[in-house]
Design an enzyme around this catalytic site. Structure first.
Site, mmCIF file in Angstrom:
data_model
loop_
_atom_site.group_PDB
_atom_site.id
_atom_site.type_symbol
_atom_site.label_atom_id
_atom_site.label_comp_id
_atom_site.label_asym_id
_atom_site.label_seq_id
_atom_site.Cartn_x
_atom_site.Cartn_y
_atom_site.Cartn_z
ATOM 1 N N GLY A 1 0.828 -1.195 0.000
ATOM 2 C CA GLY A 1 0.000 0.000 0.000
ATOM 3 C C GLY A 1 0.861 1.242 0.000
ATOM 4 N N ASN A 2 0.262 2.384 0.259
ATOM 5 C CA ASN A 2 1.026 3.634 0.321
ATOM 6 C C ASN A 2 0.424 4.551 1.376
ATOM 7 O OD1 ASN A 2 -0.959 5.535 -1.017
ATOM 8 N ND2 ASN A 2 -0.752 3.977 -2.597
#
Ligand code: CTP
Ligand code: CA
Length: 222
Positions: A33-34
């Site tokens: 993810g980020n």
């Protein structure tokens, strides 16, 4: 009742907004993810509703409550975002792509939890489709495409390249390392780059306020 105070300059307009980060599963319990919080995209969705637009929000997982009056499509992966965006696009006047899309996904998702047996673990990643670039290729003359550029260096060079390569009308260039800007901050500091080569530097402002400034600029094209 806050929306009563706004000019209704986006009435009849169908706006598609993406927000948050996409997630790519590694196994049933882990993902890539980020740091996107979704705040910028949600602020734009709220502002657009206040100005009378019909808003669809395609969103990755966030802790935020969806703004009242917005049609929400919750997705996780980039491919799910892509399918939702492509389905809505033909009937959309304005697209604003604030989402932080995962650029790569694991080539395979393990069906069971990966156990920590080995000292090193290698993941092989495959590049994801560029949704905004795809829209740039499909865009009709009456549609507007707005992108974001999240950069840590060479902000204007990279943002300008993205504007051109993705066939955008405007790009919001965001130095995500600047204090008071970027992920999870309540404020942002951006530069706006336009198709005709002009640009505009905005001061630090609350994301709610910036959302309205972005819509002001977009309204000046329509
Ligand atoms: N974007 C997209 N699909 C992707 C990657 C990005 O639609 N697979 C969109 C983002 O929502 C954003 C814009 O493209 O509006 C720019 O995203 P950014 O991550 O800054 O640029 P990239 O083109 O992915 O290039 P890089 O990450 O290498 O800088
Ligand atoms: Ca990217």
């Amino acid at each position: 009742l806050s929306y009563l105070g706004h000019k209704k300059d986006l009435q009849q307009k169908k706006i598609l907004i993406t927000a948050g980060g996409t997630r790519e599963p590694i196994d049933p319990v882990r993902y890539i993810g980020n740091r996107s919080s979704g705040k910028m995209g949600y602020a734009i969705a709220k502002a657009a509703v206040e100005r009378g637009a019909e808003v669809t929000l395609v969103t990755g997982p966030t802790v935020l409550a969806a703004p009242v009056g917005v049609k929400v499509i919750a997705i996780e992966t980039t491919e799910q975002m892509r399918l939702a965006v492509l389905a809505a696009f033909p009937d959309t006047d304005i697209v604003i792509k604030a989402a932080a899309v995962a650029d790569y996904r694991p080539t395979e998702t393990a069906p069971q939890k990966i156990k920590k047996t080995d000292d090193t673990l290698t993941l092989i990643l495959q590049k994801n489709p560029d949704i905004l670039k795809e829209l740039g290729g499909l865009k009709k003359p009456n549609q507007l495409l707005i992108g974001f550029a999240a950069e840590t260096h060479e902000l204007l060079t990279y943002a300008r390249q993205k504007l051109v390569q993705k066939n955008l009308d405007m790009i919001v260039a965001n130095d995500v390392t600047a204090p008071g800007a970027g992920f999870n901050s309540d404020t942002n500091i951006v530069k706006l780059l336009y198709r005709n080569g002009s640009s505009e530097e905005l001061p630090q402002m609350e994301k709610d306020k910036l959302a309205h400034v972005l819509l002001d600029r977009i309204c000046s094209f329509v």
